[in-house]
Design a protein around this motif. Sequence first.
Motif, PDB file in Angstrom:
ATOM      1  N   VAL A  38      27.399  39.770  54.553  1.00  0.00           N
ATOM      2  CA  VAL A  38      28.185  40.275  53.298  1.00  0.00           C
ATOM      3  C   VAL A  38      27.452  40.027  52.006  1.00  0.00           C
ATOM      4  O   VAL A  38      26.959  39.012  51.904  1.00  0.00           O
ATOM      5  CB  VAL A  38      29.617  39.419  53.367  1.00  0.00           C
ATOM      6  CG1 VAL A  38      30.441  39.673  52.042  1.00  0.00           C
ATOM      7  CG2 VAL A  38      30.354  39.885  54.307  1.00  0.00           C
ATOM      8  N   VAL A  39      27.514  41.119  51.237  1.00  0.00           N
ATOM      9  CA  VAL A  39      27.098  40.549  49.650  1.00  0.00           C
ATOM     10  C   VAL A  39      28.067  41.234  48.751  1.00  0.00           C
ATOM     11  O   VAL A  39      28.612  42.219  48.745  1.00  0.00           O
ATOM     12  CB  VAL A  39      25.686  41.829  49.502  1.00  0.00           C
ATOM     13  CG1 VAL A  39      25.287  41.604  48.039  1.00  0.00           C
ATOM     14  CG2 VAL A  39      24.635  41.048  50.380  1.00  0.00           C
ATOM     15  N   VAL A  40      28.447  40.407  47.831  1.00  0.00           N
ATOM     16  CA  VAL A  40      29.445  40.638  46.649  1.00  0.00           C
ATOM     17  C   VAL A  40      28.592  40.871  45.233  1.00  0.00           C
ATOM     18  O   VAL A  40      27.859  40.185  44.947  1.00  0.00           O
ATOM     19  CB  VAL A  40      30.520  39.512  46.518  1.00  0.00           C
ATOM     20  CG1 VAL A  40      31.373  39.585  47.764  1.00  0.00           C
ATOM     21  CG2 VAL A  40      29.753  38.321  46.248  1.00  0.00           C
ATOM     22  N   CYS A  41      29.016  41.729  44.714  1.00  0.00           N
ATOM     23  CA  CYS A  41      28.200  42.195  43.414  1.00  0.00           C
ATOM     24  C   CYS A  41      29.300  42.098  42.256  1.00  0.00           C
ATOM     25  O   CYS A  41      29.840  43.308  41.947  1.00  0.00           O
ATOM     26  CB  CYS A  41      27.577  43.671  43.499  1.00  0.00           C
ATOM     27  SG  CYS A  41      26.491  43.914  44.797  1.00  0.00           S
ATOM     28  N   PRO A  42      29.610  40.899  41.661  1.00  0.00           N
ATOM     29  CA  PRO A  42      30.668  40.684  40.422  1.00  0.00           C
ATOM     30  C   PRO A  42      30.031  41.383  39.458  1.00  0.00           C
ATOM     31  O   PRO A  42      28.729  41.549  39.280  1.00  0.00           O
ATOM     32  CB  PRO A  42      30.647  39.454  40.598  1.00  0.00           C
ATOM     33  CG  PRO A  42      29.729  38.718  41.208  1.00  0.00           C
ATOM     34  CD  PRO A  42      29.088  39.642  42.137  1.00  0.00           C
ATOM     35  N   PRO A  43      30.721  41.486  38.305  1.00  0.00           N
ATOM     36  CA  PRO A  43      30.338  41.798  37.019  1.00  0.00           C
ATOM     37  C   PRO A  43      29.103  40.598  36.447  1.00  0.00           C
ATOM     38  O   PRO A  43      29.344  39.449  36.773  1.00  0.00           O
ATOM     39  CB  PRO A  43      31.280  41.703  35.942  1.00  0.00           C
ATOM     40  CG  PRO A  43      32.576  41.985  36.911  1.00  0.00           C
ATOM     41  CD  PRO A  43      32.332  41.199  38.217  1.00  0.00           C
ATOM     42  N   SER A  44      28.246  40.975  35.635  1.00  0.00           N
ATOM     43  CA  SER A  44      27.051  40.105  35.512  1.00  0.00           C
ATOM     44  C   SER A  44      27.799  38.626  34.879  1.00  0.00           C
ATOM     45  O   SER A  44      27.228  37.685  34.740  1.00  0.00           O
ATOM     46  CB  SER A  44      26.033  40.546  34.302  1.00  0.00           C
ATOM     47  OG  SER A  44      26.876  41.247  33.336  1.00  0.00           O
ATOM     48  N   VAL A  45      28.733  38.749  33.977  1.00  0.00           N
ATOM     49  CA  VAL A  45      29.503  37.651  33.311  1.00  0.00           C
ATOM     50  C   VAL A  45      29.877  36.497  34.358  1.00  0.00           C
ATOM     51  O   VAL A  45      30.252  35.328  34.030  1.00  0.00           O
ATOM     52  CB  VAL A  45      30.324  37.821  32.186  1.00  0.00           C
ATOM     53  CG1 VAL A  45      29.756  38.490  31.175  1.00  0.00           C
ATOM     54  CG2 VAL A  45      31.597  38.769  32.569  1.00  0.00           C
ATOM     55  N   ALA A  46      30.159  37.110  35.438  1.00  0.00           N
ATOM     56  CA  ALA A  46      30.933  36.271  36.589  1.00  0.00           C
ATOM     57  C   ALA A  46      29.703  35.860  37.596  1.00  0.00           C
ATOM     58  O   ALA A  46      30.180  35.023  38.532  1.00  0.00           O
ATOM     59  CB  ALA A  46      31.980  37.088  37.386  1.00  0.00           C
ATOM     60  N   LEU A  47      28.386  36.422  37.379  1.00  0.00           N
ATOM     61  CA  LEU A  47      27.430  35.755  38.843  1.00  0.00           C
ATOM     62  C   LEU A  47      27.466  34.336  38.809  1.00  0.00           C
ATOM     63  O   LEU A  47      27.674  33.914  39.756  1.00  0.00           O
ATOM     64  CB  LEU A  47      26.167  36.424  38.171  1.00  0.00           C
ATOM     65  CG  LEU A  47      26.044  38.118  38.366  1.00  0.00           C
ATOM     66  CD1 LEU A  47      24.760  38.626  37.890  1.00  0.00           C
ATOM     67  CD2 LEU A  47      26.280  38.196  39.908  1.00  0.00           C
ATOM     68  N   THR A  48      27.315  33.622  37.840  1.00  0.00           N
ATOM     69  CA  THR A  48      27.129  32.115  37.707  1.00  0.00           C
ATOM     70  C   THR A  48      28.109  31.600  38.464  1.00  0.00           C
ATOM     71  O   THR A  48      27.933  30.746  39.377  1.00  0.00           O
ATOM     72  CB  THR A  48      26.909  31.510  36.477  1.00  0.00           C
ATOM     73  OG1 THR A  48      25.841  32.524  35.777  1.00  0.00           O
ATOM     74  CG2 THR A  48      26.466  30.181  36.597  1.00  0.00           C
ATOM     75  N   GLU A  49      29.332  31.909  38.141  1.00  0.00           N
ATOM     76  CA  GLU A  49      30.591  31.364  38.652  1.00  0.00           C
ATOM     77  C   GLU A  49      30.750  31.575  40.184  1.00  0.00           C
ATOM     78  O   GLU A  49      31.156  30.808  41.262  1.00  0.00           O
ATOM     79  CB  GLU A  49      31.892  31.455  38.017  1.00  0.00           C
ATOM     80  CG  GLU A  49      32.076  30.938  36.789  1.00  0.00           C
ATOM     81  CD  GLU A  49      32.194  29.465  36.785  1.00  0.00           C
ATOM     82  OE1 GLU A  49      32.701  28.826  37.626  1.00  0.00           O
ATOM     83  OE2 GLU A  49      31.456  28.613  35.978  1.00  0.00           O
ATOM     84  N   VAL A  50      30.536  32.928  40.524  1.00  0.00           N
ATOM     85  CA  VAL A  50      30.662  33.289  41.844  1.00  0.00           C
ATOM     86  C   VAL A  50      29.466  32.630  42.802  1.00  0.00           C
ATOM     87  O   VAL A  50      29.908  32.287  43.891  1.00  0.00           O
ATOM     88  CB  VAL A  50      30.661  34.888  42.050  1.00  0.00           C
ATOM     89  CG1 VAL A  50      30.542  35.254  43.434  1.00  0.00           C
ATOM     90  CG2 VAL A  50      31.773  35.549  41.399  1.00  0.00           C
ATOM     91  N   ARG A  51      28.224  32.516  42.149  1.00  0.00           N
ATOM     92  CA  ARG A  51      27.298  31.938  42.788  1.00  0.00           C
ATOM     93  C   ARG A  51      27.687  30.418  43.372  1.00  0.00           C
ATOM     94  O   ARG A  51      27.382  30.016  44.385  1.00  0.00           O
ATOM     95  CB  ARG A  51      26.033  31.728  41.872  1.00  0.00           C
ATOM     96  CG  ARG A  51      24.738  31.200  42.921  1.00  0.00           C
ATOM     97  CD  ARG A  51      23.576  30.876  41.986  1.00  0.00           C
ATOM     98  NE  ARG A  51      23.813  29.775  41.067  1.00  0.00           N
ATOM     99  CZ  ARG A  51      24.156  28.827  41.067  1.00  0.00           C
ATOM    100  NH1 ARG A  51      23.957  28.201  42.115  1.00  0.00           N
ATOM    101  NH2 ARG A  51      24.278  27.986  39.854  1.00  0.00           N
ATOM    102  N   LYS A  52      28.346  29.623  42.288  1.00  0.00           N
ATOM    103  CA  LYS A  52      28.824  28.324  42.763  1.00  0.00           C
ATOM    104  C   LYS A  52      29.707  28.347  43.846  1.00  0.00           C
ATOM    105  O   LYS A  52      29.585  27.557  44.814  1.00  0.00           O
ATOM    106  CB  LYS A  52      29.331  27.614  41.521  1.00  0.00           C
ATOM    107  CG  LYS A  52      28.382  27.215  40.516  1.00  0.00           C
ATOM    108  CD  LYS A  52      28.976  26.593  39.300  1.00  0.00           C
ATOM    109  CE  LYS A  52      28.542  26.633  37.990  1.00  0.00           C
ATOM    110  NZ  LYS A  52      29.287  26.674  36.789  1.00  0.00           N
ATOM    111  N   ALA A  53      30.678  29.401  43.910  1.00  0.00           N
ATOM    112  CA  ALA A  53      31.602  29.434  44.928  1.00  0.00           C
ATOM    113  C   ALA A  53      30.854  29.843  46.324  1.00  0.00           C
ATOM    114  O   ALA A  53      31.645  29.561  47.482  1.00  0.00           O
ATOM    115  CB  ALA A  53      32.690  30.735  44.419  1.00  0.00           C
ATOM    116  N   VAL A  54      29.926  30.751  46.267  1.00  0.00           N
ATOM    117  CA  VAL A  54      29.650  30.828  47.554  1.00  0.00           C
ATOM    118  C   VAL A  54      28.452  30.332  47.973  1.00  0.00           C
ATOM    119  O   VAL A  54      27.722  30.476  48.990  1.00  0.00           O
ATOM    120  CB  VAL A  54      29.141  32.400  47.624  1.00  0.00           C
ATOM    121  CG1 VAL A  54      30.547  33.459  47.382  1.00  0.00           C
ATOM    122  CG2 VAL A  54      28.171  33.020  46.730  1.00  0.00           C
ATOM    123  N   ALA A  55      27.844  29.511  47.153  1.00  0.00           N
ATOM    124  CA  ALA A  55      26.846  28.677  47.576  1.00  0.00           C
ATOM    125  C   ALA A  55      27.012  27.771  48.960  1.00  0.00           C
ATOM    126  O   ALA A  55      28.053  27.552  49.385  1.00  0.00           O
ATOM    127  CB  ALA A  55      26.539  27.361  46.709  1.00  0.00           C
TER     128      ALA A  55
END
Length: 257
Positions: A38-55
């Motif tokens: 699975v790959v999720v592609c959020p808007p760029s402003v959300a990338l950092t927060e989502v990265r933390k969540a899926v780390a």
Amino acid sequence: MSKLIIGNWKMNVGVRESLALARAVLLGMRGKTFAPDVVVCPPSVALTEVRKAVAHSRIGLGAQNLFFEDVGAYTGEISGRMLAEIGCGYVIVGHSERRNLFGETDEIVKNKVLAALRHRLIPIVCVGENEEERKCGEAEKVVERQLRMALDGVRFSPHGCVIAYEPVWAIGTGNAGNPADVVRIHTTIWRILSELMERTLVDSVRIVYGGSINSGNSYAFLREQAIDGLLVGGASVKISQWSEILHTATQVIESQQ
Ligand code: PEP
């Protein structure tokens, strides 16, 4: 090979909603042995927060776009270098919305593919004909042109690449393609890739389909061997639809073990 399911959240969610979606995706995959990639592609402003969540999870992170230069006076742009720095693994390149609304040419798409690979990002290269081209029977010709242009001069590595066949007339219209037609185009894509790169590298490329995929039609596409996965737009931000698509992919993978 496992199936690959990519969610393109477009500009449909903000940071808080992206985070909630990412957590829901994580929850849905918990404990599944045969889960798809699975790959999720959020808007760029959300990338950092989502990265933390899926780390530390199996969920990959993708950006929806990048600029082809690495650094410089390009107000508002985001480079591959920046995306790599914040932990992205993938980036969508040449989406039809970028081509049609923002004037991205085949040449720009190629430069973006090169920029992605320079920074070890896996490009998700979108190709696909529009309605008029389909009516004229030119789907294969258009896809071939876009693909050859996008990959012109690209030196491939086993690092990976995803090709997304996304007919423009199917995106966001509710009119998903016919699986048999999609298989035909995927076979064409595979043939072109075989001319452009070594066999072992072709086998590492995943060819996915996108265009009005939802929980009701995903099985018809996922069961096809020639379809390595799906790029999902609208249904990827509706968690019940998305969960069902993942469930279907899991069942297909299990049945093919
Ligand atoms: C997309 O935009 O990549 C896409 C496939 O959208 P949708 O699923 O909404 O047609």
